[in-house]
Design a protein around this motif. Structure first.
Motif, mmCIF file in Angstrom:
data_model
loop_
_atom_site.group_PDB
_atom_site.id
_atom_site.type_symbol
_atom_site.label_atom_id
_atom_site.label_comp_id
_atom_site.label_asym_id
_atom_site.label_seq_id
_atom_site.Cartn_x
_atom_site.Cartn_y
_atom_site.Cartn_z
ATOM 1 N N THR A 22 0.825 -1.220 0.000
ATOM 2 C CA THR A 22 0.000 0.000 0.000
ATOM 3 C C THR A 22 0.857 1.267 0.000
ATOM 4 O O THR A 22 0.398 2.320 -0.412
ATOM 5 C CB THR A 22 -0.988 0.017 1.183
ATOM 6 N N GLY A 23 2.115 1.133 0.441
ATOM 7 C CA GLY A 23 3.019 2.291 0.377
ATOM 8 C C GLY A 23 3.188 2.746 -1.068
ATOM 9 O O GLY A 23 3.328 3.943 -1.350
ATOM 10 N N ARG B 229 0.963 11.769 12.874
ATOM 11 C CA ARG B 229 -0.178 12.371 12.170
ATOM 12 C C ARG B 229 -1.481 11.979 12.871
ATOM 13 O O ARG B 229 -1.551 10.933 13.534
ATOM 14 C CB ARG B 229 -0.174 11.964 10.697
ATOM 15 N N SER C 32 0.472 11.596 2.672
ATOM 16 C CA SER C 32 -0.327 10.545 3.316
ATOM 17 C C SER C 32 -0.989 11.040 4.600
ATOM 18 O O SER C 32 -1.862 10.370 5.138
ATOM 19 C CB SER C 32 0.533 9.315 3.603
ATOM 20 N N SER D 176 5.202 10.528 2.477
ATOM 21 C CA SER D 176 4.945 10.633 3.912
ATOM 22 C C SER D 176 4.120 11.895 4.199
ATOM 23 O O SER D 176 3.200 11.863 5.019
ATOM 24 C CB SER D 176 6.286 10.657 4.653
ATOM 25 N N ARG E 222 10.569 10.403 8.592
ATOM 26 C CA ARG E 222 9.322 9.740 8.152
ATOM 27 C C ARG E 222 8.645 9.014 9.310
ATOM 28 O O ARG E 222 7.427 9.034 9.444
ATOM 29 C CB ARG E 222 9.617 8.764 7.011
ATOM 30 N N TYR F 96 0.534 5.247 -1.950
ATOM 31 C CA TYR F 96 0.822 6.604 -1.432
ATOM 32 C C TYR F 96 1.953 7.241 -2.242
ATOM 33 O O TYR F 96 1.945 8.446 -2.504
ATOM 34 C CB TYR F 96 1.150 6.548 0.067
ATOM 35 N N ARG F 97 2.910 6.423 -2.650
ATOM 36 C CA ARG F 97 3.989 6.940 -3.494
ATOM 37 C C ARG F 97 3.431 7.386 -4.848
ATOM 38 O O ARG F 97 3.891 8.367 -5.440
ATOM 39 C CB ARG F 97 5.068 5.864 -3.698
ATOM 40 N N GLY G 243 1.636 -2.095 5.145
ATOM 41 C CA GLY G 243 1.569 -0.638 5.167
ATOM 42 C C GLY G 243 1.808 -0.080 6.550
ATOM 43 O O GLY G 243 2.705 -0.548 7.274
ATOM 44 N N ARG G 244 1.016 0.934 6.909
ATOM 45 C CA ARG G 244 1.171 1.564 8.217
ATOM 46 C C ARG G 244 -0.101 1.412 9.068
ATOM 47 O O ARG G 244 -0.041 1.423 10.282
ATOM 48 C CB ARG G 244 1.438 3.075 8.065
ATOM 49 N N ASP G 245 -1.257 1.316 8.390
ATOM 50 C CA ASP G 245 -2.543 1.317 9.110
ATOM 51 C C ASP G 245 -3.426 0.159 8.665
ATOM 52 O O ASP G 245 -4.646 0.235 8.735
ATOM 53 C CB ASP G 245 -3.277 2.635 8.826
ATOM 54 N N MET G 246 -2.793 -0.920 8.194
ATOM 55 C CA MET G 246 -3.581 -2.047 7.676
ATOM 56 C C MET G 246 -4.393 -2.708 8.791
ATOM 57 O O MET G 246 -5.592 -2.956 8.640
ATOM 58 C CB MET G 246 -2.652 -3.092 7.021
ATOM 59 N N ASP H 212 4.914 9.873 10.201
ATOM 60 C CA ASP H 212 3.929 8.802 10.042
ATOM 61 C C ASP H 212 3.289 8.410 11.383
ATOM 62 O O ASP H 212 2.119 8.033 11.424
ATOM 63 C CB ASP H 212 4.565 7.552 9.384
ATOM 64 N N ARG I 258 -6.094 9.764 2.294
ATOM 65 C CA ARG I 258 -6.340 8.495 2.973
ATOM 66 C C ARG I 258 -7.724 7.935 2.605
ATOM 67 O O ARG I 258 -7.886 6.734 2.415
ATOM 68 C CB ARG I 258 -6.218 8.639 4.490
HETATM 69 O O1 DC Z 1 5.979 1.714 2.842
HETATM 70 P P1 DC Z 1 6.565 2.920 2.074
HETATM 71 O O2 DC Z 1 7.874 3.364 2.643
HETATM 72 O O3 DC Z 1 6.636 2.685 0.609
HETATM 73 O O4 DC Z 1 5.495 4.119 2.326
HETATM 74 C C1 DC Z 1 5.704 5.432 1.856
HETATM 75 C C2 DC Z 1 4.915 6.402 2.716
HETATM 76 O O5 DC Z 1 3.515 6.195 2.498
HETATM 77 C C3 DC Z 1 5.105 6.261 4.223
HETATM 78 O O6 DC Z 1 6.145 7.103 4.718
HETATM 79 C C4 DC Z 1 3.786 6.641 4.813
HETATM 80 C C5 DC Z 1 2.789 6.361 3.701
HETATM 81 N N1 DC Z 1 1.960 5.184 3.948
HETATM 82 C C6 DC Z 1 0.839 5.346 4.735
HETATM 83 O O7 DC Z 1 0.625 6.438 5.259
HETATM 84 N N2 DC Z 1 -0.016 4.324 4.927
HETATM 85 C C7 DC Z 1 0.219 3.117 4.384
HETATM 86 N N3 DC Z 1 -0.659 2.134 4.578
HETATM 87 C C8 DC Z 1 1.375 2.909 3.593
HETATM 88 C C9 DC Z 1 2.242 3.960 3.402
#
Ligand code: DC
Length: 216
Positions: free
Chosen positions: A34-35, A182, A102, A99, A175, A38-39, A128-131, A179, A108
């Motif tokens: 999922t990153g 937020r 996102s 970052s 980051r 966002y990229r 990801g970060r919030d899965m 991250d 989001r």
């Molecule tokens: O996993 P990555 O480094 O490719 O993610 C890039 C940026 O995307 C990360 O710094 C925060 C955001 N991100 C997010 O907010 N939520 C996610 N589920 C995945 C990534």
């Protein structure tokens, strides 16, 4: 039959991507980075020169956004409005911009929907970060990977050309802060996630630990 979902969250360099890919391969499931989505948004913000702090401009960009993840010969590709942008989204600039963008609630919300649609069709490992906290609170299994900052920076440094180890370490620390601090869907472990510190573990050891946890 309902699809099965495993979530793997964690900061940059914690091993999420490598572990998720290997795990999905072992299970015969799809893997969703999922990153990369966002990229993709960050890439389009840059390409179009959109001021992402301007809500109207950001909304207009998101309304025309067309991102798609495709697998080609085992490699995940990111397609934006028909163009393959996979090779352009891994730069330090896009990492930092991803970052920042996102943290925007509109971004989001747009990606939340896209991720849940993907999950209706296939058994999948989502990273990801919030899965585990926001996107799939009812996932079948949740994991949160961590590793100490220097180890994570060394892993990223070996993959990235052009930046010193010290620069990579500073970027990752920034980051991590963005991250996790937020308001919307910050990086954190779900209460029911299994925590794995990968600092001294190989990819295979982390995958084995996960397979053991899920009873495979
Ligand atoms: O996993 P990555 O480094 O490719 O993610 C890039 C940026 O995307 C990360 O710094 C925060 C955001 N991100 C997010 O907010 N939520 C996610 N589920 C995945 C990534």
């Amino acid at each position: 039959m309902a699809v099965q979902i495993i979530t793997i969250d964690g900061p940059a360099g914690s091993g999420k991507t490598t572990v998720s890919k290997a795990l999905a391969k072992r299970l015969g499931w799809i893997y969703v980075d999922t990153g990369a989505l966002y990229r993709g948004v960050a890439f389009e913000v840059k390409r179009t020169g959109t001021d992402y702090n301007n809500d109207i401009a950001l909304g207009a960009l998101l309304a025309t956004l067309s991102l798609e993840l495709a697998t080609e010969e085992g490699v995940l590709r990111l397609i934006s409005s028909g163009c393959d942008i996979t090779d352009q989204i891994r730069t330090p600039e896009i990492s930092m911009l991803a970052s920042s963008v996102s943290a925007k609630p509109r971004v989001r919300a747009a990606l939340l929907e896209m991720q849940r649609v993907i999950a209706t069709k296939n058994d999948a490992v989502f990273e990801g970060r919030d899965m585990g906290t926001v996107v799939f609170p009812k996932a079948d299994h949740k994991f949160f990977l961590s590793a100490d900052l220097l180890t994570r920076a060394k892993r990223r440094h070996s993959e990235s050309a052009g930046q010193s180890l010290c620069e990579v370490e500073k970027d990752i620390a920034k980051r991590d802060k963005n991250d996790s601090e937020r308001k919307q869907a910050p990086l954190k472990a779900a209460d029911d996630a299994v925590l794995i510190d990968s600092t001294d573990l190989t990819v295979e050891e982390v995958v084995s630990r996960i397979l053991h946890e899920i009873g495979q």
